[in-house]
Design an enzyme around this catalytic site. Structure first.
Site, short mmCIF file in Angstrom:
data_model
loop_
_atom_site.label_atom_id
_atom_site.label_comp_id
_atom_site.label_asym_id
_atom_site.label_seq_id
_atom_site.Cartn_x
_atom_site.Cartn_y
_atom_site.Cartn_z
N SER A 48 0.55 8.91 -5.88
CA SER A 48 0.65 10.35 -5.74
C SER A 48 1.61 11.07 -6.57
O SER A 48 1.35 12.30 -6.96
CB SER A 48 1.25 10.54 -3.92
OG SER A 48 0.14 9.87 -3.27
N ALA A 84 0.66 -1.07 -0.03
CA ALA A 84 0.22 0.01 0.00
C ALA A 84 0.91 1.21 -0.03
O ALA A 84 0.58 2.26 -0.76
CB ALA A 84 -0.99 0.00 1.24
N ALA A 137 2.21 1.64 -3.57
CA ALA A 137 1.09 2.15 -4.44
C ALA A 137 0.73 3.49 -4.21
O ALA A 137 0.61 4.28 -5.03
CB ALA A 137 -0.11 1.22 -4.28
N GLU A 138 0.47 4.20 -3.05
CA GLU A 138 0.19 5.29 -2.74
C GLU A 138 1.27 6.30 -3.17
O GLU A 138 1.04 7.16 -3.55
CB GLU A 138 -0.31 5.58 -1.24
CG GLU A 138 -0.70 6.88 -1.01
CD GLU A 138 -1.69 7.16 0.38
OE1 GLU A 138 -2.07 8.37 0.40
OE2 GLU A 138 -1.80 6.13 0.77
N THR A 139 2.59 5.86 -2.94
CA THR A 139 3.91 6.85 -3.42
C THR A 139 3.63 7.05 -4.78
O THR A 139 3.67 8.29 -5.30
CB THR A 139 4.97 6.07 -2.84
OG1 THR A 139 5.08 6.14 -1.45
CG2 THR A 139 5.98 7.01 -3.39
#
Length: 159
Positions: free
Chosen positions: A79, A71, A74-76
């Site tokens: 973003s 996660a 993925a978020e990095t």
């Protein structure tokens, strides 16, 4: 984990941020958490963001890659894509993250590739596919970011 690859940015993006005095590699380093997890950004544009992360050091008690680590990767990546889509006048704030974990990984390096699903004026959504070294899908994620005007104070883009 060896030599860190340099991030590849399109020249027009480098120029846009350089005019504002922003150090792109520092801005897109994934921060302290990304550093601790050894996330490396390999390629970055609004159309595609690629990053890697070692499994070692990012596992749960059974020795498998931790779902939270996937996660974070993925978020990095999502973003960064959202920030590049929004441009230097916007900041991207994650508002929804969904991760489906397909298989366990015990060692090696995982690679995430973020591609846009939607790029609008106020939101951006990216699909992030994380694979192992055999190119087997480990995780599929979707991140939606709100694109806010970069102002001053707490909401300002990092400089």
């Amino acid at each position: 984990m060896g030599e860190q690859p340099s991030t590849k940015f399109p020249q027009e993006i480098i120029d846009e941020y350089a005019e504002l005095g922003v150090d792109l590699p520092a801005l897109f380093s994934a921060g302290h958490l990304g550093t601790r997890m050894e996330v490396q950004i390999v390629e970055a544009s609004a159309e595609r963001v690629v990053g890697t992360m070692p499994v070692e050091g990012n596992t749960q008690p059974y020795g498998l890659l931790h779902g939270g680590a996937s996660a974070v990767l993925a978020e990095t990546l999502g973003s960064i894509g959202s920030m590049l889509h929004g441009g230097a006048s916007k900041i991207a704030v994650g508002v929804d993250l969904n991760c489906t974990h397909h298989r366990g990984v015990r060692n090696g390096l995982v690679t995430g590739v973020a591609t846009p699903v939607h790029r609008g004026r106020s939101t951006a959504t990216y699909e992030i596919v994380i694979t192992d070294e055999r190119d087997k899908r480990v995780c599929t994620a979707r991140l939606t970011c709100l694109l806010r005007d970069a102002g001053t104070g707490a909401d300002a883009a990092p400089q």
